[in-house]
Design a protein around this motif. Structure first.
Motif, short mmCIF file in Angstrom:
data_model
loop_
_atom_site.label_atom_id
_atom_site.label_comp_id
_atom_site.label_asym_id
_atom_site.label_seq_id
_atom_site.Cartn_x
_atom_site.Cartn_y
_atom_site.Cartn_z
N ARG A 104 1.47 -11.12 -70.84
CA ARG A 104 2.48 -10.70 -69.87
C ARG A 104 2.05 -11.09 -68.47
NH1 ARG A 104 5.85 -6.05 -71.27
NH2 ARG A 104 5.54 -5.57 -73.46
N THR B 257 13.78 -7.83 -61.16
CA THR B 257 14.42 -7.67 -62.48
C THR B 257 15.83 -8.27 -62.50
OG1 THR B 257 15.33 -5.49 -61.97
CG2 THR B 257 13.13 -5.54 -62.94
N PRO C 15 11.75 -8.95 -69.69
CA PRO C 15 11.02 -7.67 -69.73
C PRO C 15 9.87 -7.67 -70.73
CG PRO C 15 13.35 -7.36 -70.34
CD PRO C 15 13.18 -8.80 -69.97
N SER D 165 6.73 -9.11 -69.11
CA SER D 165 6.46 -8.68 -67.74
C SER D 165 5.81 -7.30 -67.70
CB SER D 165 7.77 -8.61 -66.93
OG SER D 165 8.42 -9.86 -66.94
N VAL E 284 9.42 -3.43 -70.40
CA VAL E 284 8.46 -3.74 -69.33
C VAL E 284 7.30 -2.77 -69.41
CG1 VAL E 284 8.13 -3.74 -66.83
CG2 VAL E 284 10.24 -4.63 -67.79
#
Ligand code: SF4
Length: 428
Positions: A22, A84, A91, A94, A126
């Motif tokens: 990520r 976002t 997501p 991240s 996320v």
């Protein structure tokens, strides 16, 4: 924001191996955020700093929040929500870096608020990375200790670069040159952190010094000195404080800005104090070792640039706590202790005025404002201005600053006070 209290808190940490895949996004509180991102990248974690805070961040933050949160929450959450909305935002790939705290002010709630906001928007995948002030930011990353140590070196290097800039820019024939020197130093420092810090970082700082010292000056006469204390986010985020440092310089002052490092030092100090009070000797030993390592790492970097610095180092956490103890219980922690202690430190350093910055309705900030008359009295009625920042773009700040700077000039003329130079005292 924040508090460094109570070590007995469960600390959210990076746990899953998938964090490596990520990208972690870090809000741009100040340039120290770049140091954190570089340290994470060195340890194999893709990381980037979010774009600078702007009016759109504020609009998104205000729209998402209930209205009783603090300005730093509006802005930092807005920075995150802005990203976002990008078409390419994924997501599942991240994570957001969003430090937390166990209280006692509202800061303790913002990680949960961010989680709610993301889930409401269908972004529950996320991941949040929330190291806590409660344990002095130990415990995140797959190799927590080396990552924390590298981030600490980078953070100190940014603090030192900023001190060089603050002592150079007001006297530079061309202010832009000081800014260029800072940006070039920042690039070198970030590269060095990404490569592991240590000697590379020492060399990066060493090469930054002549860029500042070589800038032609307008005069050798020193300006009145203004210490800026207060809430950490507003202090360091230029959008939040409406370019306060620049404004003081435009009005003829030189600024002392409370460092970012002081907060980590204080968190470590509080960790030791809590461990001592609860008889947790292993935690006390760990805290002592962490504090000693931090101090040594800081000295190694500071030695490289200190010959080019005019102003003394900030006093340490022990001084801060002793300074506020006669009128405030330092075990209450929070930024109130740091702000009051640093104001006293700056007063003794010879500052001619203090600016206390606080988000509108900030709880520690209001404590500091309430104690200001007592602190000022002990410091010979040093000029003092509380600047509460709300989301209204602070249209009247300039007028109040002008009046404050007039008092600062008068105070210097009346007292003939000459600020201390480096080496005129030891770090306490
Ligand atoms: S009350 Fe003050 S210190 Fe606490 S989160 Fe809000 S702005 Fe930060």
């Amino acid at each position: 924001m924040t508090d460094a209290d109570s070590a007995a808190v469960a600390v959210p940490a990076l746990q899953a191996r998938s964090d490596v895949e990520r990208t972690t996004y870090i809000p741009h509180m100040g340039d120290h955020s770049f140091a954190m991102a570089a340290a994470m990248r060195h340890h194999g974690m893709p990381a980037a700093v979010l774009p600078p805070t702007d009016d759109r961040s504020l609009a998104l933050g205000l729209a998402a929040c209930g209205g009783r949160e603090c300005l730093p929450a509006f802005l930092a959450l807005g920075d995150i929500l802005k990203l976002t909305r990008d078409a390419g935002f994924d997501p599942a790939r991240s994570a957001f870096f969003f430090p937390g705290s166990c209280g006692p002010c509202r800061f303790g709630h913002y990680t949960a608020l961010l989680r709610d906001l993301l889930e409401e928007r269908g972004l529950g995948d996320v991941r949040l990375i929330s190291p806590s002030a409660a344990n002095a930011f130990h415990g995140f990353g797959h190799r927590p200790r080396p990552l924390r140590q590298l981030a600490w070196q980078g953070l100190i290097a940014v603090d030192l670069l900023d001190r060089l800039r603050l002592e150079t820019r007001p006297y530079a024939q061309e202010r832009a040159l000081a800014e260029e020197a800072y940006q070039a130093g920042l690039r070198d420092v970030m590269e060095a952190v990404e490569q592991g810090g240590g000697g590379r970082l020492v060399r990066a700082l060493r090469s930054a010094v002549p860029r500042f010292t070589g800038i032609p000056r307008t005069t050798d006469e020193l300006r009145p000195l203004v210490g800026i204390v207060g809430e950490i986010y507003v202090r360091w985020n230029e959008h939040a404080n409406r370019g306060l440092v620049r404004q003081v310089e435009e009005l003829g002052g030189e600024v002392l800005l409370s460092s970012m490092g002081e907060f980590v030092h204080f968190s470590t100090y509080r960790l030791r104090a809590v461990a001592r009070a609860s008889g947790d000797w292993p935690a006390l030993a760990r805290g002592a070792l962490t504090g000693a390592w931090q101090w040594l790492a800081e000295r190694r970097l500071a030695r490289v640039v200190e010959h080019a610095l005019r102003r003394p180092d900030e006093a340490g956490s022990g001084f801060v706590v002793r300074a506020v103890t006669p009128f405030y219980d330092a075990t209450l922690g929070t930024e109130a202790v740091l702000s009051m202690g640093r104001a006293i430190d700056y007063g003794r350093m010879g500052a001619h005025g203090i600016l206390n910055v606080l988000p509108f309705s900030c709880m520690p900030g209001m404590v500091v404002g309430g104690m200001a008359p007592r602190i000022r009295r002990d410091l010979g009625q040093l000029p003092w201005l509380d600047i509460p920042y709300d989301a209204q773009k602070e249209t009247n700040i300039r007028t109040r600053l002008e009046a404050f700077m007039y008092q600062v000039h008068q105070f210097r003329a009346r007292t003939g006070r000459d600020p201390l130079r480096r080496h005129s005292r030891l770090r306490v």
